[in-house]
Design a protein around this motif. Structure first.
Motif, PDB file in Angstrom:
ATOM      1  N   UNK A  16       0.807  -1.220   0.000  1.00 31.26           N
ATOM      2  CA  UNK A  16       0.000   0.000   0.000  1.00 31.26           C
ATOM      3  C   UNK A  16       0.845   1.278   0.000  1.00 31.26           C
ATOM      4  N   UNK A  17       1.979   1.238   0.689  1.00 33.31           N
ATOM      5  CA  UNK A  17       2.720   2.491   0.903  1.00 33.31           C
ATOM      6  C   UNK A  17       4.025   2.585   0.122  1.00 33.31           C
ATOM      7  N   UNK A  18       4.516   1.443  -0.352  1.00 33.26           N
ATOM      8  CA  UNK A  18       5.810   1.469  -1.038  1.00 33.26           C
ATOM      9  C   UNK A  18       6.917   1.775  -0.040  1.00 33.26           C
ATOM     10  N   UNK A  19       8.100   2.143  -0.555  1.00 33.49           N
ATOM     11  CA  UNK A  19       9.264   2.330   0.323  1.00 33.49           C
ATOM     12  C   UNK A  19       9.052   3.374   1.417  1.00 33.49           C
ATOM     13  N   UNK A  20       8.071   4.263   1.234  1.00 32.76           N
ATOM     14  CA  UNK A  20       7.951   5.314   2.248  1.00 32.76           C
ATOM     15  C   UNK A  20       7.398   4.770   3.568  1.00 32.76           C
TER      16      UNK A  20
END
Ligand code: G3I
Length: 350
Positions: free
Chosen positions: A167-171
């Motif tokens: 859902x958020x990716x690397x962040x």
């Protein structure tokens, strides 16, 4: 003793100062030692509680601060089990290391089903705000993220798959550290991961990814204080002592500490006889801790349980000969094994 001018003039002062410095070194605090403990063992075993009180400087609730334990449903928090261990630790003046604010595994079903970035961010931030705020000033260090590096990372796929990552990716890493730092600026914030020890390319890449993540956070001025080396060591595999040392040294250059967070030895493929196995496990522990300390002094040496009575290794790495695993510093009768002596000696290394 007061130093007189005469002593300085005679050159005695420098000798005295050297002796004083030596005494200071001798009196220097040992590397803190700690253990994780799970609530069922903690409640049922008074001898274990005595050993925790006697031996440990740091205590880690093994499973009780995980989402699976704290978040039976999306609306509420259930702190009872964690609090029981934490109160014991406080009464006995132990430091408390928190495990963990974010992990893609062992999540409750409702969290696994999150299906939008907005919802994932809201739930994650609320969770970290609530938990880190409740234990601010009590939990002195947090595994902010656990096991976010892919098992076998590559340049295009450095992160481990999880609902958070999808859902958020690397962040997800930025978000977790940023939130933890905002809510409890006094806690040491740790990036915790496994498999940093073996002499193979996959492990070397995992170390590179950890360094890359640390630099990424630092570039964004997001605090990251330590990298946690889980150190579930494989008794049958050689250690990459040079790689471990270089990794710890490089982290030191970046101003980032290291912490041994989950030390134990997976002995499923080691020789059967207990004395022989214990000796080899002690030697492996010595070699591993020496390699870490050569790179930098760890903030703590924490084992994933204290006695062979209780360890995840009994369930996950069963021996073919049916013998019980002996992965921890104390045997089943709480007698110290060579692994305990290895840790005690390492804690004294300069
Ligand atoms: O509490 C229930 C109990 O009610 C039930 O009867 C029993 C039946 O199996 O399960 C009990 O819960 C288990 C819990 O351990 C306590 O024994 C869970 O099923 C089991 O999944 C859980 O496993 C833990 C695992 O993490 C997952 O959370 C292990 O104890 C724990 O040692 C292990 O720790 C991980 C670290 O968090 C991260 N690094 C790797 C390490 C080892 O896998």
């Amino acid at each position: 003793m007061t130093l007189t001018r005469r002593m300085f003039a005679l050159g005695t002062a420098s000798t005295l100062l050297t002796a004083e410095a030596a005494a200071q070194v001798a009196a220097r605090a040992l590397i803190p030692f700690g253990s994780a403990v799970m609530i069922s063992d903690f409640r049922s075993d008074a001898a274990l509680r005595d050993q925790l009180a006697r031996l440990c400087d740091v205590i880690v609730p093994m499973n009780e601060l995980k989402w699976q334990s704290l978040r039976p449903n999306a609306e509420s928090f259930s702190f009872k089990d964690a609090d029981e261990i934490i109160q014991f630790a406080r009464r006995n003046r132990k430091a408390i290391h928190g495990h963990t604010l974010l992990w893609g595994d062992f999540l409750p079903d409702w969290a696994r089903q999150i299906n939008s970035a907005r919802e994932a961010e809201r739930v994650l931030v609320t969770h970290i705000e609530t938990v880190a705020a409740k234990y601010a000033g009590v939990v002195s260090s947090w595994d902010v993220v656990n096991e976010v590096i892919a098992h076998e990372p590559t340049a295009d796929k450095p992160f481990r798959d999880s609902v958070w990552f999808r859902q958020l990716g690397p962040r997800l890493v930025d978000l977790a550290f940023q939130t933890a730092a905002r809510v409890d600026p006094s806690a040491r914030l740790v990036l915790n991961d496994y498999d940093f020890e073996n002499p193979d390319e996959r492990t070397a890449e995992r170390r590179r990814q950890a360094l890359r993540l640390v630099r990424h956070l630092q570039d964004r001025k997001i605090p990251v204080h330590e990298v946690g080396l889980q150190a579930h060591l494989y008794g049958e595999k050689p250690l990459d002592a040079r790689g471990i040392t270089a990794f710890c040294r490089e982290l030191g250059r970046l101003g980032v500490g290291v912490r041994v967070t989950e030390l134990d030895v997976i002995d499923w493929k080691m020789p059967g006889p207990a004395a022989q196995r214990d000796k080899l496990i002690g030697e492996l522990t010595t070699a591993f801790l020496a390699a870490v300390i050569e790179g930098q002094r760890p903030q703590a040496i924490i084992t994933w349980g204290l006695s062979d009575r209780s360890s995840w290794i009994h369930d996950v790495f069963k021996r073919q000969d049916g013998l019980r695993a002996r992965p921890l510093p104390l045997d089943e009768a709480y007698r110290p094994k060579p692994m305990m002596a290895a840790i005690e000696a390492a804690r004294r290394l300069p």
